[in-house]
Write a protein that holds these residues in place. Structure first.
Motif, mmCIF file in Angstrom:
data_model
loop_
_atom_site.group_PDB
_atom_site.id
_atom_site.type_symbol
_atom_site.label_atom_id
_atom_site.label_comp_id
_atom_site.label_asym_id
_atom_site.label_seq_id
_atom_site.Cartn_x
_atom_site.Cartn_y
_atom_site.Cartn_z
ATOM 1 N N PRO C 52 -1.407 -10.425 5.562
ATOM 2 C CA PRO C 52 -0.947 -9.037 5.415
ATOM 3 C C PRO C 52 -1.630 -8.065 6.379
ATOM 4 C CG PRO C 52 -2.317 -9.695 3.552
ATOM 5 C CD PRO C 52 -2.096 -10.919 4.374
ATOM 6 N N ARG C 53 -0.866 -7.093 6.870
ATOM 7 C CA ARG C 53 -1.419 -6.054 7.750
ATOM 8 C C ARG C 53 -0.962 -4.685 7.259
ATOM 9 N NH1 ARG C 53 0.124 -9.632 12.165
ATOM 10 N NH2 ARG C 53 -1.700 -10.883 12.677
ATOM 11 N N LEU C 54 -1.748 -3.671 7.541
ATOM 12 C CA LEU C 54 -1.424 -2.304 7.138
ATOM 13 C C LEU C 54 -0.085 -1.887 7.725
ATOM 14 C CD1 LEU C 54 -4.872 -0.472 7.526
ATOM 15 C CD2 LEU C 54 -3.801 -1.367 5.441
ATOM 16 N N GLU C 55 0.636 -1.074 6.981
ATOM 17 C CA GLU C 55 1.908 -0.478 7.418
ATOM 18 C C GLU C 55 3.080 -1.454 7.402
ATOM 19 O OE1 GLU C 55 2.112 2.849 8.034
ATOM 20 O OE2 GLU C 55 -0.030 2.990 7.623
ATOM 21 N N GLU C 56 2.833 -2.719 7.078
ATOM 22 C CA GLU C 56 3.947 -3.662 7.061
ATOM 23 C C GLU C 56 4.882 -3.386 5.883
ATOM 24 O OE1 GLU C 56 2.573 -7.860 9.107
ATOM 25 O OE2 GLU C 56 2.242 -7.599 6.972
ATOM 26 N N THR C 57 6.163 -3.711 6.098
ATOM 27 C CA THR C 57 7.144 -3.627 5.012
ATOM 28 C C THR C 57 7.152 -4.946 4.255
ATOM 29 O OG1 THR C 57 8.529 -2.134 6.263
ATOM 30 C CG2 THR C 57 9.594 -3.348 4.486
ATOM 31 N N VAL C 58 7.136 -4.859 2.942
ATOM 32 C CA VAL C 58 7.195 -6.074 2.128
ATOM 33 C C VAL C 58 8.305 -5.939 1.089
ATOM 34 C CG1 VAL C 58 4.749 -6.657 2.404
ATOM 35 C CG2 VAL C 58 5.461 -5.201 0.498
#
Lengths: 248, 278, 201
Positions: C52-58
């Motif tokens: 996981p990375r910041l700002e990613e859409t999930v």
């Protein structure tokens, strides 16, 4: 180990019962990514051994209290199918032998999987021996390494395992069931090919220090072949898709 | 647990586990499609998925077969040991059937002693084959107090719905390819396995899942997650040999009759698959 | 030239920040099964768990609700939470499918989500997270093309869950699963384009 009194001639004119040279491996075949549900898997045939290995993970640790917040934990199950042997129907369920093999297999992988990459998680390794013909634990480790790689698990190396036996004064590579039953010594070993570190080692029987050294050399030499089969199996999965495209 | 054996209806305020959560979304989608008369993979309600039977995959066993039913994969192995007869049938051999939902077959299966689902699976497959008198147990008699014990082990390698029919096919195909060891000097001679196991009948099964009033033959994983109830019909084409209704829901009598008709009409097709893998 | 590499494979050069390689005694080695990009001196993994990375859409499913804290299943070994407050009130139910953005990651395994949006109806398909960048395509080109040709609404979560609704869901699913199979093969964009065009007719 069978009694020596009724031991068949295992080596005649430098050849073994199945026609192999002393330092010759049985035919080895591996196919990667064979199971649909598992995150990674491998099917291996090594002589008459048939082994299925699968990996699920990293997943949430169950039960939760077993989770280690700083790193992943590995769980391993090695089991033999009740129809795997040429002899009688096997008892189902884990026995002491399978439990020990599961433990040492898990420990071999703890030294190559980069556990810190997945804190708090659990990686499950399942090894099912569908048909057995001597050396199932090393076949299991060799298959499980491919399954782990095909699951995309971070590892320092793709490890392999092989067994060395002793008949009289001769060291033999990769014993089959009959050789295993009557040999004077048996030494399964798992090695990281990158630096030849030993990750798993067992021995029982009668071995000199010099024989131990020669056995390890023999294992490392055979590892070149085993590693190549492992790597080809993994590469093949991705090449197959590329070829399919080119043929269109 | 994904064996088509439980239905999950989350209650407000409770926590559902992660696998179940996705099943709920997928089952809603299955129902939405069915309301338009469509199955997820475009099959008719009376179609099996693609069937592939591979016999003799385990040479150490006396018989074996692998069955692929869509993405479901089951391996059956047969071992034959020298043993004693049951007290009430002193002139007949014995047959024991068991099943394992291997943890490598699904993220939902756990290592450990056989679950109730695995035991149900083995018993339903066993009932069809036993009631159909498929194995000639009298032919397994050797001498006073000595008979052959036949062990059939069903190994589920990949789960995607309808383990019952896949396992019935795998067990039957393995038995049809089983060779009995020779018997000499009171011992089993496994190096001489030339005599085929004597079979008197071939039984197949057809399993249906009921989803919103639709009876779906050979339910896949998502359809099992969506179904309210399930019926397995084992038959030899002439007679019914075993029935098993599973899960919480119910059928009406007309539905049961329709499924029985369908199962009997599917027998020849399944039997052909078995015979071509002989 | 792109080569398939395996754990322990020696690499000629590696970008010091590559998370899929390690250096020992001055030598570089691959850590995962991946494709080595000699130009960028980095490894693109072919398989594996989502990182996981910041700002990613999930995309995920609400699995528990307690005092306006919603736990969301992202098919990840850690936890993911939507935390409601005085100014942000949500009313999700268990089983709701939601799209959200990663706001924070604690201890590499607790994910805090923001801007949740309900995705009602439709279905979910699961795709290996390592293949998601190819499903999306450069500047969203791939997924846009699939959505347009299939006339479907699609939301792709970087965690490997994809929500699809309306239109030809079966065709969109088939295209996405095909990308998963052939993600590492060149010429993928053209192939999917052709496939969608043939089926749209």
């Amino acid at each position: 180990m069978g009694s020596k009194a009724n031991r068949p001639e295992l080596i005649v004119d430098g050849k073994r019962l199945d026609g192999r040279a002393l330092d010759e491996l049985r035919p080895l075949k591996i196919e990667a990514s064979v199971l649909k549900n598992a995150d990674g898997s491998a099917y291996l045939e090594w002589g008459n051994n048939k082994v299925l290995a699968a990996v699920y993970g990293p997943v949430e640790t169950q039960p939760k209290h077993m989770a280690d917040p700083s790193k992943a934990i590995i769980k391993c199950r090695y089991a033999m199918a009740p129809f795997s042997s040429l002899e009688e129907h096997g008892r189902t369920g884990p026995n002491r032998r399978a439990t020990e093999i599961s433990k040492v297999t898990k420990e071999a992988f703890e030294n190559v999987v980069l556990l810190n990459e997945f804190p708090g998680s659990m990686i499950n390794i399942f090894i099912e021996i569908l048909q057995s013909d001597g050396g199932t634990r090393v076949a299991g480790i060799t298959a499980a390494a491919v399954a782990l790689a095909s699951a995309g698990i971070h590892m320092k190396d793709l490890i392999y395992a092989v067994a060395i036996g002793k008949v009289g004064d001769a060291l033999i590579l990769d014993q089959n069931m009959i050789e295993d039953n009557y040999s004077d010594a048996d030494m399964p070993i798992a090695i990281a090919p990158r630096n030849n570190d030993v990750l798993f080692l067992q021995m029982d029987g009668d071995f000199s220090k010099e024989e131990l050294k020669r056995s390890i050399d023999m294992a490392i030499e055979s590892g070149k072949v085993i590693s190549k089969v492992q790597k080809d199996a993994l590469r093949h999965v991705y090449q197959k898709a590329a070829e399919r495209y080119e043929s269109e | 647990m994904r064996c088509g054996t439980s239905t999950r209806r989350p209650q407000k305020g409770t926590r559902v586990n992660n696998m179940d959560a996705i099943d709920i979304v997928k089952s809603n989608y299955i129902k939405e499609l069915l309301s338009k008369g469509i199955r997820e993979d475009m099959r008719k309600v009376s179609d099996f998925r693609k069937i592939k039977i591979t016999p003799n995959v385990i040479q150490n066993a006396e018989g074996s077969a692998q069955v692929d039913l869509g993405a479901t994969r089951v391996l059956a192995g047969v071992k034959i040991d020298l043993g004693e007869p049951m007290e009430d049938t002193p002139k007949e051999g014995t047959v024991a059937m068991s099943a394992e939902l291997l943890p490598l077959a699904s993220a939902d299966y756990e290592a450990g002693p056989p679950s109730p689902e695995a035991i149900e699976l083995a018993r339903v497959v066993d009932r069809g084959i036993r009631a159909g008198a498929c194995i000639d147990t009298a032919d397994l008699f050797l001498e006073e107090g000595k008979v052959w014990n036949v062990y059939v082990d069903i190994y589920v390698l990949n789960y995607y719905g309808n383990l019952f029919d896949a396992s019935e096919l795998a067990a039957m195909a393995a038995l049809m390819n089983t060779k009995v060891p020779a018997y000499a000097d009171g011992k089993a001679v496994r190096t001489d396995r030339s005599k085929p196991l004597k079979l008197n009948n071939i039984v197949t099964s057809a399993t249906f899942a009921k989803v919103d009033g639709h009876m779906l033959l050979d339910p896949d994983g998502n359809e099992e997650a969506a179904c309210s109830t399930r019926l397995t019909v084992a038959t030899d084409g002439k007679k019914l040999r075993a029935l098993q209704k599973g899960l919480g829901g119910s059928f009406n009598v007309k539905e049961v009759e329709e499924m029985v008709d369908m199962a009997m009409s599917k027998h020849e097709e399944l039997k052909k698959h078995l015979e071509s893998a002989r | 030239m792109k080569n398939i590499v395996l754990p322990g494979d020696n690499l000629p050069e590696i970008n010091g920040r590559s998370p899929y390689a390690y250096t020992e005694e001055g030598k570089n080695y691959a850590m995962v099964l991946g494709v080595y990009d000699a130009e960028r001196q980095s490894i693109v993994p072919l398989e594996g768990v989502w990182n996981p990375r910041l700002e990613e859409t999930v995309v995920g499913i609400v699995t528990s609700v307690k005092n306006s804290v919603y736990e969301v299943d992202l098919r990840f070994y850690g936890r993911a939470l939507i935390i409601g407050g005085k100014f942000e009130r949500f009313s999700f139910k268990i089983g709701d499918v939601v799209e959200a953005t990663i706001k924070n990651i604690e201890d590499r395994k607790t994910i805090i989500l923001s801007f949740p949006r309900l995705l009602s109806g439709g279905t979910l398909i699961t795709v290996k997270p390592a293949k998601i960048p190819r499903v999306i395509g450069k500047d969203n080109t791939m997924i846009k093309q699939i959505a347009e040709s299939a006339n479907s609404r699609i939301v792709v979560g970087k965690n490997g869950l994809i929500w699809i609704k309306d239109g030809n869901v079966a065709l969109a699913t088939e295209a996405i699963l095909r990308i998963q199979e052939e993600a590492h093969v060149s010429g993928l964009t053209e192939r999917i384009k052709k496939m969608m065009e043939n089926n749209a007719r």
